[in-house]
Design an enzyme around this catalytic site. Sequence first.
Site, PDB file in Angstrom:
ATOM      1  N   SER A   1      24.393  14.435 -16.693  1.00 45.00           N
ATOM      2  CA  SER A   1      25.178  13.674 -15.415  1.00 45.00           C
ATOM      3  C   SER A   1      25.155  12.360 -15.556  1.00 45.00           C
ATOM      4  O   SER A   1      24.430  11.705 -16.392  1.00 45.00           O
ATOM      5  CB  SER A   1      24.088  14.157 -14.175  1.00 45.00           C
ATOM      6  OG  SER A   1      23.902  15.542 -13.931  1.00 45.00           O
TER       7      SER A   1
ATOM      8  N   SER B   1      27.904  17.917 -14.702  1.00 49.77           N
ATOM      9  CA  SER B   1      27.633  16.873 -14.622  1.00 49.77           C
ATOM     10  C   SER B   1      27.346  16.397 -13.398  1.00 49.77           C
ATOM     11  O   SER B   1      28.555  16.409 -12.598  1.00 49.77           O
ATOM     12  CB  SER B   1      28.658  15.955 -15.515  1.00 49.77           C
ATOM     13  OG  SER B   1      27.938  14.665 -15.563  1.00 49.77           O
TER      14      SER B   1
ATOM     15  N   ASP C   1      27.980  13.627 -10.854  1.00 48.73           N
ATOM     16  CA  ASP C   1      28.367  12.038 -11.089  1.00 48.73           C
ATOM     17  C   ASP C   1      28.666  11.814  -9.619  1.00 48.73           C
ATOM     18  O   ASP C   1      29.533  11.836  -9.229  1.00 48.73           O
ATOM     19  CB  ASP C   1      29.906  12.341 -11.775  1.00 48.73           C
ATOM     20  CG  ASP C   1      29.704  12.947 -13.089  1.00 48.73           C
ATOM     21  OD1 ASP C   1      28.751  12.993 -13.870  1.00 48.73           O
ATOM     22  OD2 ASP C   1      30.808  13.631 -13.635  1.00 48.73           O
TER      23      ASP C   1
END
Lengths: 381, 381, 381, 381
Positions: free
Chosen positions: C257, C295, C297
């Site tokens: 991430s 991930s 984000d």
Amino acid sequence: MTETSSPSPATQGTDGRPRARGLGVPFDGDCGALNSITDVPGVEVGYRTLVDGEGSAGSVVGEGPVRTGVTAIFPRGRGTPLGRVWAGVSAFNGDGEMTGTHWIREGGTFVGPVLLTNTHGVGMTHHAVVKWLVRRPGYEAETDLWLLPVVAETCDATLNDMNGLHVGEADVIAALEAAQGGPVAEGNVGGGTGMVCYEFKGGTGTASRRFDLGGKAYHLGAMVQANFGRRPWLTVRGIPVGQLMPDDSLWSREQGSIIIVVATDAPLLPVQLQRVARRAGLGMARTGTTGGTGSGDIFLAFSTAGRVEETVLEPLPSLAYIPNDCIDPVFAATVEAVEEAILNALIAAETMTGWNGQRVVALDHARLQEILRAHSRLNES
Amino acid sequence: MTETSSPSPATQGTDGRPRARGLGVPFDGDCGALNSITDVPGVEVGYRTLVDGEGSAGSVVGEGPVRTGVTAIFPRGRGTPLGRVWAGVSAFNGDGEMTGTHWIREGGTFVGPVLLTNTHGVGMTHHAVVKWLVRRPGYEAETDLWLLPVVAETCDATLNDMNGLHVGEADVIAALEAAQGGPVAEGNVGGGTGMVCYEFKGGTGTASRRFDLGGKAYHLGAMVQANFGRRPWLTVRGIPVGQLMPDDSLWSREQGSIIIVVATDAPLLPVQLQRVARRAGLGMARTGTTGGTGSGDIFLAFSTAGRVEETVLEPLPSLAYIPNDCIDPVFAATVEAVEEAILNALIAAETMTGWNGQRVVALDHARLQEILRAHSRLNES
Amino acid sequence: MTETSSPSPATQGTDGRPRARGLGVPFDGDCGALNSITDVPGVEVGYRTLVDGEGSAGSVVGEGPVRTGVTAIFPRGRGTPLGRVWAGVSAFNGDGEMTGTHWIREGGTFVGPVLLTNTHGVGMTHHAVVKWLVRRPGYEAETDLWLLPVVAETCDATLNDMNGLHVGEADVIAALEAAQGGPVAEGNVGGGTGMVCYEFKGGTGTASRRFDLGGKAYHLGAMVQANFGRRPWLTVRGIPVGQLMPDDSLWSREQGSIIIVVATDAPLLPVQLQRVARRAGLGMARTGTTGGTGSGDIFLAFSTAGRVEETVLEPLPSLAYIPNDCIDPVFAATVEAVEEAILNALIAAETMTGWNGQRVVALDHARLQEILRAHSRLNES
Amino acid sequence: MTETSSPSPATQGTDGRPRARGLGVPFDGDCGALNSITDVPGVEVGYRTLVDGEGSAGSVVGEGPVRTGVTAIFPRGRGTPLGRVWAGVSAFNGDGEMTGTHWIREGGTFVGPVLLTNTHGVGMTHHAVVKWLVRRPGYEAETDLWLLPVVAETCDATLNDMNGLHVGEADVIAALEAAQGGPVAEGNVGGGTGMVCYEFKGGTGTASRRFDLGGKAYHLGAMVQANFGRRPWLTVRGIPVGQLMPDDSLWSREQGSIIIVVATDAPLLPVQLQRVARRAGLGMARTGTTGGTGSGDIFLAFSTAGRVEETVLEPLPSLAYIPNDCIDPVFAATVEAVEEAILNALIAAETMTGWNGQRVVALDHARLQEILRAHSRLNES
């Protein structure tokens, strides 16, 4: 019929018939002088109402009957047609259309009047408002290279030959040019002409609240195009009126939508106007809906308080705002005004027959009063 | 000029000129046979291109020049005009319009073709597609009482007499009726006719990717209407081409927008299609933009894989989906196809002169190759 | 090894090793004196780095090795611990945690420091920062009855005994109390200690931009906890460095991430800070990711420019803002600072061995320079 | 006191006192056998209630009184602690915390139990549930490398020494390990122990609805931690009970929040679960709130119907769903169950004295019945 004494625009419609509080429906809060979105200084409303042709069985697309129209709301008056304002939007249920909202979410503003019409009239209305705006004198001098007008809709196919596409360019322009302040008509007018609400005749409604913050008086007004709800869901100030008035119901499942426009002169940041828009849903909820899937419930809020500076950096512009911990009166005004505007739409609308002979009855005033009285929920003058 | 050997639709445009990979621009991933959104089975594209009048100084609103058009994308082919699909939408920057998105966010679907045009043509295009849909045979039998068509725009006012409102009902219908599969034209066609991208001539572009998941082959295609970016921002596969080709630039600040439509036959849930739509922004980012305020960057993704059941409860419908932990190839395909589609638009577009004599030059192919070669970023055949 | 002459904090890390621009990686825009988030006046950063135990095969949960830590960012300095600021948040891909964001979306503000740690340390970090805040002298006098701290994470389970929950209350308080302005360390420090980025050793990175608007100078800084990306995706200023450095890669699919914190002293409305936060994703995109499913984000942006008035109505507070049409330099600064911060994290991080003996190698500086030079993308001093 | 005959778990609490419908409060729809979230098969609820110390003037942080707790809700039962489910989330007003929602918005799922506690207990609760999950046997075999637990809160600082941080790791684990099906306690229990609702004692409440779709019976249950509202706003089934019971009110402006968890065994897509979550706000609205700024009104909905496949691609997984046009009974059940759950919380809660001697009175059952009877809104048995 019981009415409050001394009718005023707050209690009596432009047609002389009582509005919700004129019938004795009890409300919280203080309304403005007109009990209308036009209590917010600068806000002007124009209608174009299209009613043509007999409603009888065997309707053919394109031949009517016509039961539709256009509503135009100018945030800063018709004299400043681009009239950019700070705004926020919230979709409680997105089965509907309101154009211009991508930029409202992003930039927190919009330009120009807000237009309400039927679902299939959105395109022509969008086309016509752009044409009207770019052709007025002085447009060249404006900074707006492109226009993203706000056009919203609810579906009037129950009564109107909606697929006949009867809203024309001239109708939109007529609504725009009819805009004015002062008392506004309700019920079967403008974009609300052919609408149905809780299986009673619905349409256009408005109401307002007045409140004080920090020693200043502010106004907040709501205008609705009410076209939603099933009969058994209808509650009026908490009383299950719909279940007690089951006659002439229409459907086994909800049709329709509600567009709510909230205007205020309280200074608010765009994120705060999103919060105001979201609270319109609480006002809607008070009338009993459980939020049917097909209802396009899209809410717009704007503030006329602050100028919107888009281009000038010196001096640095600034935006006044109500601090969050002081904002609850704005929210309460929103919920109350929206609830009352919906009830005003129901009470102002009159029985209409339209497409294929479909008849939609008005909410009976006397019966409503009787039910509220039986539940000790009627203000008797 | 260096081109890859054996031209195919993937490398050579319908006009015989090379596409990005035909020039040797290097890409990751495998494209479909056409390297086009029409690699997704069922997807059809139609254009109406409007070019009329000389572009010279002293243009008058309403008199042209006309440099605009309409693009129609049918998810399930023109033969099934309502062709409901699962969909998701994402607005990277909402200074633009895409109608129909309230329901895409809410219900995860839309109905009918996707239309792209200029900003002030949205209304007429919306009007015309509704008219075309409700008048085709068999509409009565459909379940859709109201239509919420998807119409998106970018602004061609640099080259086109946009305020002259030259897109007419017949133009929209012409685009709809021109829709077909197979190779699709790029550059100055359809809605992209008058667009400008990174201060070069922009317009319509497309590309696709093919990938395998669980032993099955899927396609994903992107179509862009590219009208965004400042010259110094332009990077081609990471090389700062815009800074190295500063001539004939136009502006001191960004104008314009990009609409991206992503189609796939991979089965995906609506929340997953929102994710795909959001990733279109990564493809856009690869071409160098820093996301200017005035760019309406709105992205739509749809899947043709699953039928959308709206009304029948028995048997209970179900929707197949790619498990989240296996979905990365779909995301990579999106980013890559979008990047390539934008470059294809730039490479296909040809120099155009329009409104007030404004001239916008095409990206020079030979100079592009030279720059990429100098940075060891050109595939030499 | 080629470095720019006259090392400064902008080009040389606190450990004396070169940062990205110290290696000659070319960037656009002007950075601040420190090329750090601490170039924004008032912003202070503190770390607690936890490295303990040998990394070898046969690791047991709870016994280490420990490769983790905590990062604390004070928007208005440690001396004003509650330091409320205007803010916006954007989740490009929500497979991660950042607490406190419901109110950031709603109210456009947050209170207190921002904490970054590992995924399973979020709870203890949240607990500890609440404890630290409510126990400091003077808390009773504050208006905040409840605290909604901002705590974000990325997953260091590749190198760290994350399920051993080694971040304790004292560690969080140590990070808080270490906060200061000036040059900040990068790489294997604080919350970034055990992170992996593009299958190289990742971690903490920062960068800044300086820009003028309306005759005033402003700063914008980014801090990242970089823990995302697959090796073949990595591009450095457009060059496919990851494909050219395939050795010691780790995975067949992305893990990890990225948390991005953007600070600025430019005055911005909350809706504008959401826009800034969203643009962090463009900076991320420039390093090559295609946005893998796993991930998290999540991007936060805040402005130190305006006081946040929550309670006082008289006089009415107001908030200065950059007009939208002038905001592009803020967006460009965001994209550029984020991209450079990620590269700084990669370049500062050093090879680490941890959980079960897993070894993650640092990005080789000389090889990076060689590749960039071969593509004419290296600034040679 | 009037009660319906033949008490059952639907009408009588686990403490033998009447629930809302036991008092004769009229409701629409059919509830499940328990009238509880545990009517949804698999759902289990556990509490840890912490009440300690005298409440008297001069309270000191850290010394109590303690009036708090933890509620644990397992979607698929304690025996399958990770029990991933499809989910949606909606924040009506984000002045609160619910962790884990970034992924719910993105991926449409969550893993593990849902925990409710006080605002400053979020961190310790998050820490403890992670610890409990990673230490149970078999965790290694799971596919989840990282956990993003759902922990939500409302603020009990009016009655509880919230800054004393009295929720410990063992308390959270006790709540988790107490989870079971069957009738569940309401009022001053679990996370709801110290809560205040409409200035009466509030806390934990639950209710359910049973409905048929396509010949199958489904259940939907709501659990609330009710801590919101000002006294004058309170309406019970539309009657302004709060205005008629003004005694012992507390505040001039709203404090507090409401967390709503909706569970169902109806098969729904994640976008549909977002819609269900949003409709929880209509149930909340029915109890009279105008949506105060400080109320963290965050709603979670999950479905136990479909397995969530995250990793296996062959065979392709699929997800059954209720078609949108058939979904209205799910929405109605949501609104009704949430409204009843809030009233159950108010009716079950008992007068409590806490922090600094603050006393919060319970809603008087007899007086409530009297008011409803006077408005013809009481079911008399």
